[in-house]
Design a protein around this motif. Structure first.
Motif, PDB file in Angstrom:
ATOM      1  N   ASP A  37     -49.196 -57.775  -8.263  1.00  0.00           N
ATOM      2  CA  ASP A  37     -49.171 -59.175  -8.691  1.00  0.00           C
ATOM      3  C   ASP A  37     -49.295 -59.305 -10.213  1.00  0.00           C
ATOM      4  O   ASP A  37     -48.415 -59.833 -10.876  1.00  0.00           O
ATOM      5  CB  ASP A  37     -50.304 -59.934  -7.972  1.00  0.00           C
ATOM      6  CG  ASP A  37     -50.162 -61.440  -8.158  1.00  0.00           C
ATOM      7  OD1 ASP A  37     -49.013 -61.896  -8.350  1.00  0.00           O
ATOM      8  OD2 ASP A  37     -51.175 -62.154  -8.130  1.00  0.00           O
ATOM      9  N   GLN A  51     -47.926 -62.718 -13.802  1.00  0.00           N
ATOM     10  CA  GLN A  51     -48.415 -62.774 -12.427  1.00  0.00           C
ATOM     11  C   GLN A  51     -47.232 -63.152 -11.529  1.00  0.00           C
ATOM     12  O   GLN A  51     -46.720 -64.272 -11.611  1.00  0.00           O
ATOM     13  CB  GLN A  51     -49.527 -63.833 -12.347  1.00  0.00           C
ATOM     14  CG  GLN A  51     -50.326 -63.755 -11.097  1.00  0.00           C
ATOM     15  CD  GLN A  51     -51.653 -64.498 -11.208  1.00  0.00           C
ATOM     16  OE1 GLN A  51     -51.895 -65.258 -12.146  1.00  0.00           O
ATOM     17  NE2 GLN A  51     -52.514 -64.280 -10.234  1.00  0.00           N
ATOM     18  N   SER A  53     -47.051 -63.881  -8.440  1.00  0.00           N
ATOM     19  CA  SER A  53     -47.270 -64.988  -7.512  1.00  0.00           C
ATOM     20  C   SER A  53     -47.249 -66.357  -8.204  1.00  0.00           C
ATOM     21  O   SER A  53     -47.345 -67.387  -7.552  1.00  0.00           O
ATOM     22  CB  SER A  53     -48.610 -64.796  -6.791  1.00  0.00           C
ATOM     23  OG  SER A  53     -49.634 -64.684  -7.755  1.00  0.00           O
ATOM     24  N   GLN A  54     -47.187 -66.358  -9.537  1.00  0.00           N
ATOM     25  CA  GLN A  54     -47.154 -67.629 -10.290  1.00  0.00           C
ATOM     26  C   GLN A  54     -45.935 -67.621 -11.210  1.00  0.00           C
ATOM     27  O   GLN A  54     -46.077 -67.560 -12.437  1.00  0.00           O
ATOM     28  CB  GLN A  54     -48.428 -67.772 -11.142  1.00  0.00           C
ATOM     29  CG  GLN A  54     -49.740 -67.664 -10.414  1.00  0.00           C
ATOM     30  CD  GLN A  54     -50.031 -68.909  -9.583  1.00  0.00           C
ATOM     31  OE1 GLN A  54     -49.513 -69.980  -9.859  1.00  0.00           O
ATOM     32  NE2 GLN A  54     -50.826 -68.756  -8.546  1.00  0.00           N
ATOM     33  N   LYS A  56     -44.010 -69.754 -12.381  1.00  0.00           N
ATOM     34  CA  LYS A  56     -43.835 -70.803 -13.406  1.00  0.00           C
ATOM     35  C   LYS A  56     -44.825 -70.641 -14.567  1.00  0.00           C
ATOM     36  O   LYS A  56     -44.732 -71.322 -15.577  1.00  0.00           O
ATOM     37  CB  LYS A  56     -44.021 -72.170 -12.774  1.00  0.00           C
ATOM     38  CG  LYS A  56     -42.863 -72.526 -11.869  1.00  0.00           C
ATOM     39  CD  LYS A  56     -42.913 -73.975 -11.487  1.00  0.00           C
ATOM     40  CE  LYS A  56     -41.810 -74.288 -10.501  1.00  0.00           C
ATOM     41  NZ  LYS A  56     -42.215 -75.299  -9.541  1.00  0.00           N
ATOM     42  N   GLN A  57     -45.802 -69.768 -14.354  1.00  0.00           N
ATOM     43  CA  GLN A  57     -46.854 -69.606 -15.360  1.00  0.00           C
ATOM     44  C   GLN A  57     -46.361 -68.742 -16.536  1.00  0.00           C
ATOM     45  O   GLN A  57     -45.718 -67.711 -16.314  1.00  0.00           O
ATOM     46  CB  GLN A  57     -48.009 -68.889 -14.673  1.00  0.00           C
ATOM     47  CG  GLN A  57     -49.321 -69.009 -15.375  1.00  0.00           C
ATOM     48  CD  GLN A  57     -50.390 -68.498 -14.431  1.00  0.00           C
ATOM     49  OE1 GLN A  57     -50.712 -69.125 -13.432  1.00  0.00           O
ATOM     50  NE2 GLN A  57     -50.904 -67.336 -14.726  1.00  0.00           N
ATOM     51  N   LYS A 192     -54.303 -71.741 -17.102  1.00  0.00           N
ATOM     52  CA  LYS A 192     -53.928 -70.858 -15.996  1.00  0.00           C
ATOM     53  C   LYS A 192     -53.611 -69.451 -16.477  1.00  0.00           C
ATOM     54  O   LYS A 192     -53.996 -68.470 -15.864  1.00  0.00           O
ATOM     55  CB  LYS A 192     -52.727 -71.432 -15.266  1.00  0.00           C
ATOM     56  CG  LYS A 192     -53.109 -72.508 -14.296  1.00  0.00           C
ATOM     57  CD  LYS A 192     -51.950 -72.815 -13.382  1.00  0.00           C
ATOM     58  CE  LYS A 192     -52.336 -73.993 -12.496  1.00  0.00           C
ATOM     59  NZ  LYS A 192     -51.216 -74.864 -12.226  1.00  0.00           N
ATOM     60  N   GLU A 193     -52.889 -69.355 -17.605  1.00  0.00           N
ATOM     61  CA  GLU A 193     -52.518 -68.008 -18.050  1.00  0.00           C
ATOM     62  C   GLU A 193     -53.747 -67.208 -18.479  1.00  0.00           C
ATOM     63  O   GLU A 193     -53.791 -65.994 -18.331  1.00  0.00           O
ATOM     64  CB  GLU A 193     -51.436 -68.022 -19.134  1.00  0.00           C
ATOM     65  CG  GLU A 193     -51.762 -68.780 -20.380  1.00  0.00           C
ATOM     66  CD  GLU A 193     -51.144 -70.171 -20.363  1.00  0.00           C
ATOM     67  OE1 GLU A 193     -51.069 -70.778 -19.278  1.00  0.00           O
ATOM     68  OE2 GLU A 193     -50.753 -70.645 -21.434  1.00  0.00           O
TER      69      GLU A 193
END
Ligand SMILES: C[S@@+](CC[C@H](N)C(=O)[O-])C[C@H]1O[C@@H](n2cnc3c(N)ncnc32)[C@H](O)[C@@H]1O
Length: 254
Positions: A37, A51, A53-54, A56-57, A192-193
């Protein structure tokens, strides 16, 4: 303390000299893809932590030259940066600082911007590779004199017996410590990042051990950055503390 052993890179970017150099320097294999991940990715000509699983991050990378970093660097002054006063900047005095938990180099950038010479030390091989990439992009695109204040980047730890700090590091006035604190509170303020970075590095559970070695290394003082609600490092009361909005800088004179 998770480590990463590889960098994902597309076929057409695999021959980039900077990527090849970084991979060789930090024993990172260059691979086509991964199921992991959180991992390092070479993209847009820079090294990033991403990541899967993210999707858009945004990726996490070390930035000493982008608009946000430049704005931050130009805004800093001893008056408005508590970290600068904590390490002992005053009038014309600028200590040489070892940032012994360098992370993404953000605090180092502030210290360099006020005129301190800064040596960075980081133990996580993926994070030190991110730092090396950030420094190399800085030195390629900016020849301003302030960049010379970054006087070294080392891979290792003051509390790792295999790292011979006595014979490796230059002499420093101050050791600055900002280990990852095991967060009790859920902070909406953490982007988030940055959560991805925290998830990747994990809590530095052994950080109490750093204080006594740091005191041997620093000729003048050790400065520890803590969240405002956190205990003293190793439960040791500092000589004094300076407080910012969310942090405390505990100062131990040596
Ligand atoms: C909270 S981050 C530091 C953030 C940094 N001050 C910045 O401004 O970007 C903590 C970093 O210290 C590193 N670290 C923790 N303990 C260490 C140690 N004993 N030796 C070297 N690096 C360490 C971690 O791998 C992590 O990258």
């Amino acid at each position: 303390m998770p480590q990463s052993n590889f960098i994902v890179a597309s076929a057409d970017s695999r021959q980039q000299p900077r990527l090849i150099e970084l991979a060789a320097a930090y024993q990172l294999q260059i691979v086509e893809q991964t199921e992991q991940d959180l991992h390092l990715l070479w993209c847009d000509n820079r090294l990033q932590l991403i990541q899967r699983s993210q999707p858009k991050q945004a990726g996490v990378f070390v930035d000493f030259i982008g608009a946000a970093a430049t704005y931050r660097r130009k805004q800093v002054s001893i008056k408005n940066e508590i970290i600068a006063r904590a390490v002992g900047c005053k009038n014309n005095e600028r200590p040489t600082v070892l940032d012994a938990t360098a992370g993404l180099g953000r605090d180092s950038l502030v210290l360099v911007s006020v005129g301190c010479n800064v040596v960075m030390l980081e133990r996580n091989n993926a994070v030190v590779a991110l730092l090396a990439d950030g420094l190399s992009r800085l030195k390629q695109t900016c020849q301003d004199t302030w960049t010379r204040h970054f006087i070294g980047l080392y891979h290792g730890s003051l509390i790792d017996d295999s790292f011979d700090w006595r014979n490796t590091l230059p002499k420093v006035d101050v050791v600055y410590l900002d280990p990852m604190y095991p967060h009790k509170k859920k902070s909406a303020a953490v982007k988030k990042e940055m959560k991805a970075f925290q998830g990747f590095v994990g809590a530095d559970e052994d950080s109490d051990k750093l204080l006594s070695v740091a005191k041997q290394v620093a000729q003048q003082r050790v400065v520890v950055k803590r969240p405002d609600y956190a205990d003293y490092l190793n439960q040791q009361k500092p000589d004094f503390s300076l407080e910012s909005k969310k942090h405390r800088f505990d100062v131990y004179l040596t």
